[in-house]
Write a protein that holds these residues in place. Structure first.
Motif, PDB file in Angstrom:
ATOM      1  N   GLU A  24     -87.801  10.380 -22.887  1.00 14.83           N
ATOM      2  CA  GLU A  24     -87.598  12.423 -22.430  1.00 14.83           C
ATOM      3  C   GLU A  24     -88.474  12.204 -22.627  1.00 14.83           C
ATOM      4  O   GLU A  24     -89.607  12.737 -23.519  1.00 14.83           O
ATOM      5  CB  GLU A  24     -86.516  11.792 -23.101  1.00 14.83           C
ATOM      6  CG  GLU A  24     -84.929  11.314 -22.675  1.00 14.83           C
ATOM      7  CD  GLU A  24     -84.058  10.854 -23.671  1.00 14.83           C
ATOM      8  OE1 GLU A  24     -83.818  11.797 -24.350  1.00 14.83           O
ATOM      9  OE2 GLU A  24     -83.286   9.695 -24.088  1.00 14.83           O
ATOM     10  N   ARG A  40     -85.979  14.158 -17.948  1.00 12.80           N
ATOM     11  CA  ARG A  40     -85.348  11.920 -17.799  1.00 12.80           C
ATOM     12  C   ARG A  40     -86.384  12.030 -16.840  1.00 12.80           C
ATOM     13  O   ARG A  40     -85.742  12.420 -15.283  1.00 12.80           O
ATOM     14  CB  ARG A  40     -84.123  12.259 -18.315  1.00 12.80           C
ATOM     15  CG  ARG A  40     -84.496  10.539 -18.859  1.00 12.80           C
ATOM     16  CD  ARG A  40     -82.333   9.840 -18.989  1.00 12.80           C
ATOM     17  NE  ARG A  40     -82.497   8.630 -19.528  1.00 12.80           N
ATOM     18  CZ  ARG A  40     -82.010   7.752 -18.045  1.00 12.80           C
ATOM     19  NH1 ARG A  40     -82.888   7.768 -17.102  1.00 12.80           N
ATOM     20  NH2 ARG A  40     -82.719   6.371 -18.617  1.00 12.80           N
ATOM     21  N   TRP A  48     -88.204  13.639 -12.781  1.00 13.54           N
ATOM     22  CA  TRP A  48     -88.099  13.918 -13.956  1.00 13.54           C
ATOM     23  C   TRP A  48     -86.859  14.724 -13.870  1.00 13.54           C
ATOM     24  O   TRP A  48     -86.194  16.288 -13.247  1.00 13.54           O
ATOM     25  CB  TRP A  48     -89.169  15.020 -14.383  1.00 13.54           C
ATOM     26  CG  TRP A  48     -90.629  14.356 -15.658  1.00 13.54           C
ATOM     27  CD1 TRP A  48     -91.384  14.576 -14.474  1.00 13.54           C
ATOM     28  CD2 TRP A  48     -90.608  13.929 -16.555  1.00 13.54           C
ATOM     29  NE1 TRP A  48     -92.418  13.696 -15.190  1.00 13.54           N
ATOM     30  CE2 TRP A  48     -91.850  13.529 -16.063  1.00 13.54           C
ATOM     31  CE3 TRP A  48     -89.550  13.857 -17.275  1.00 13.54           C
ATOM     32  CZ2 TRP A  48     -92.768  12.092 -17.432  1.00 13.54           C
ATOM     33  CZ3 TRP A  48     -89.672  12.599 -18.308  1.00 13.54           C
ATOM     34  CH2 TRP A  48     -91.148  12.267 -18.765  1.00 13.54           C
TER      35      TRP A  48
END
Lengths: 186, 187
Positions: A24, A40, A48
Motif C-alpha cells: 500500500e 494497494r 494499483w
C-alpha cells in the motif's frame, strides 16, 4: 504469538517501481489541495487499486460560449485536470446550460482525454426545440455526468470540451465543474 | 514448513484527534458515531494537518418544498439542511436542490450555496439559475442542480448549511435539498 508489528505505509509522490502484492501507498495526487489517494498493489492485475481518498477537482464559474460542430474549447478553455498516473479513472462533470437565445439548439459537453475527443454518446446532451423555447429563449438546463476514462500516459490532460450538433450555433454554459478519482492506476 | 507472516498495521479509532501527532500517524476518526461515519486520517507534519485517506461523507437531506424571497443569503422557509463539521479545516462539499420556479416576474437570478459558520458563500461558488422574461412569464420550470466545491471551516463545530438568495420580487421554491461533506485537510 499474536504480537502485532507496525507496518509502514509510504507517503509517495511517485509509485514504487517493483511493488509486492498487497503493498500500500499514500499517493499525493494534488499537493496544493491535499488530495491523497490510498492505493494497494494487486499483482494479478498489475495495477494499483484505489482504496480511498478524495477527488481532484477543477472549477470555472464564468459564463462561456462555443459555436462549432466540432469538439473543442469554450471561449475560456477547460476546466481540466492533469492525471498524475496512467490508468482508469472515474470522471464526473457538470455544467449549467446558459440562457441561450437560439431555437432548436442541441449540444454536447464531454471530456477530452489527451488528444481524444469524446463520443457524443458519452457526453452531457442538451436539446431544445423551438416550441420548448417559447419562440425566443431556451430555458436553462443543468446536467451532471459520470464516466470511466482510461488515461494512456501520466500527465495526460482530461478537459471539458463541447460541440453543437447539426449546425454551428452559439451556446453558453456556466458553472463548469469536474472531478476525478482513480479506479486502478499504474 | 513454510510460515506466512502477516504484519498488521494497528490504527486506533478515536473520537478526538491526538494532541501531539507525529508525521505519518494515522487514525480512524469517528465523525458521526450514530451514522457510523469514520474517516481514515493521516497526519502530515509539513501541512500541520490531517489528510483524508478514506471514509464516507457526513450527509443531510430535506425533501420538503421550501421557499426564499430575498436578495440576501439566508435560510429557506425551513432552514438547512446542514452538517456540523466536527473539525476545523478544508472540506469537499457536494450539494443539490431541485428548483421549482413559479415566478411571473422576469429577469432574475437565483443562487444556492454553502454557508460555513457565519460566512456566506460567494455568488461564484453557488449553483446559479438565471431567468429572463421568455422563460418566466406564464411558465413554470423545474430544474435540478448539483455542485461540488472546497469549503473552509474556521472552527470545529461550525455548521455548513445550504442557503440561498435571489431577489425580493420573486419567491423561489426548492425541494430535495441535500449536502454531503468529506474532509481534505483538518485539524
Amino acid at each position: 504469538v499474536g504480537a502485532a508489528a507496525k507496518r509502514f505505509v509510504a507517503y509517495v509522490t511517485s509509485l514504487p517501481a517493483s511493488p509486492g502484492d498487497g503493498q500500500e501507498v499514500f499517493f499525493e495526487a494534488d499537493s496544493a489541495n491535499h488530495v491523497v489517494w490510498h492505493l494497494r498493489w494487486r499483482a494479478s492485475a498489475s495495477k494499483w487499486e484505489f482504496v480511498g481518498g478524495g477527488p481532484m477537482e477543477a472549477y470555472d464559474s464564468s459564463s462561456v460560449t462555443r459555436n462549432s460542430t466540432s469538439f473543442g474549447d469554450f471561449s475560456s478553455a477547460g476546466p481540466s485536470i492533469t492525471a498524475p498516473l496512467a490508468g482508469d479513472y472515474m470522471v464526473e462533470w457538470a455544467v449549467t446550460a446558459g440562457e441561450n437565445s437560439a431555437n432548436s439548439i442541441e449540444f454536447f459537453v464531454g471530456i477530452k482525454n489527451a488528444s481524444t475527443d469524446p463520443a457524443d454518446g458519452e457526453c452531457l446532451h442538451f436539446q431544445t426545440s423551438a416550441d420548448a423555447a417559447g419562440g425566443s429563449d431556451v430555458p436553462q438546463g443543468y446536467g451532471v455526468y459520470r464516466r470511466k476514462f482510461t488515461v494512456a500516459s501520466p500527465s495526460d490532460v482530461l478537459k471539458m470540451v463541447a460541440r453543437s450538433a447539426s449546425s454551428a450555433v452559439s451556446f453558453s454554459v456556466v458553472r463548469r465543474v469536474m472531478s476525478v478519482v482513480p479506479i486502478r492506476v499504474s | 514448513v513454510g510460515v506466512r507472516t502477516f504484519a498488521r498495521r494497528i490504527i486506533p479509532v478515536v473520537t478526538a484527534l491526538p494532541g501531539q501527532p507525529v508525521d505519518g500517524q494515522e487514525v480512524y476518526y469517528v465523525a458521526d458515531g450514530t451514522a457510523r461515519i469514520q474517516w481514515h486520517l493521516r497526519y502530515r507534519a509539513a501541512a500541520s494537518g490531517w489528510e483524508y485517506m478514506g471514509g464516507g461523507p457526513l450527509a443531510s437531506i430535506d425533501a420538503a418544498s421550501v421557499t426564499r424571497a430575498s436578495s440576501s443569503f439566508g435560510d429557506f422557509s425551513t432552514p438547512g439542511p446542514s452538517v456540523t463539521a466536527p473539525l476545523a479545516g478544508d472540506y469537499m462539499v457536494d450539494w443539490s436542490v431541485n428548483l421549482n420556479n413559479t415566478a411571473s416576474s422576469p429577469t432574475f437570478s437565483f443562487f444556492v450555496g454553502i454557508k460555513s459558520g457565519s460566512t456566506d458563500p460567494a455568488d461564484a461558488d453557488c449553483l446559479l439559475w438565471t431567468f429572463t422574461s421568455a422563460v418566466t412569464t406564464g411558465r413554470d420550470s423545474e430544474n435540478m442542480g448539483i455542485m461540488r466545491r472546497k469549503v473552509t471551516v474556521a472552527s470545529a463545530s461550525d455548521v455548513l448549511k445550504i442557503v440561498a438568495r435571489g431577489d425580493t420580487a420573486n419567491s423561489i421554491s426548492v425541494s430535495l435539498r441535500w449536502l454531503a461533506v468529506t474532509p481534505l485537510l483538518v485539524n
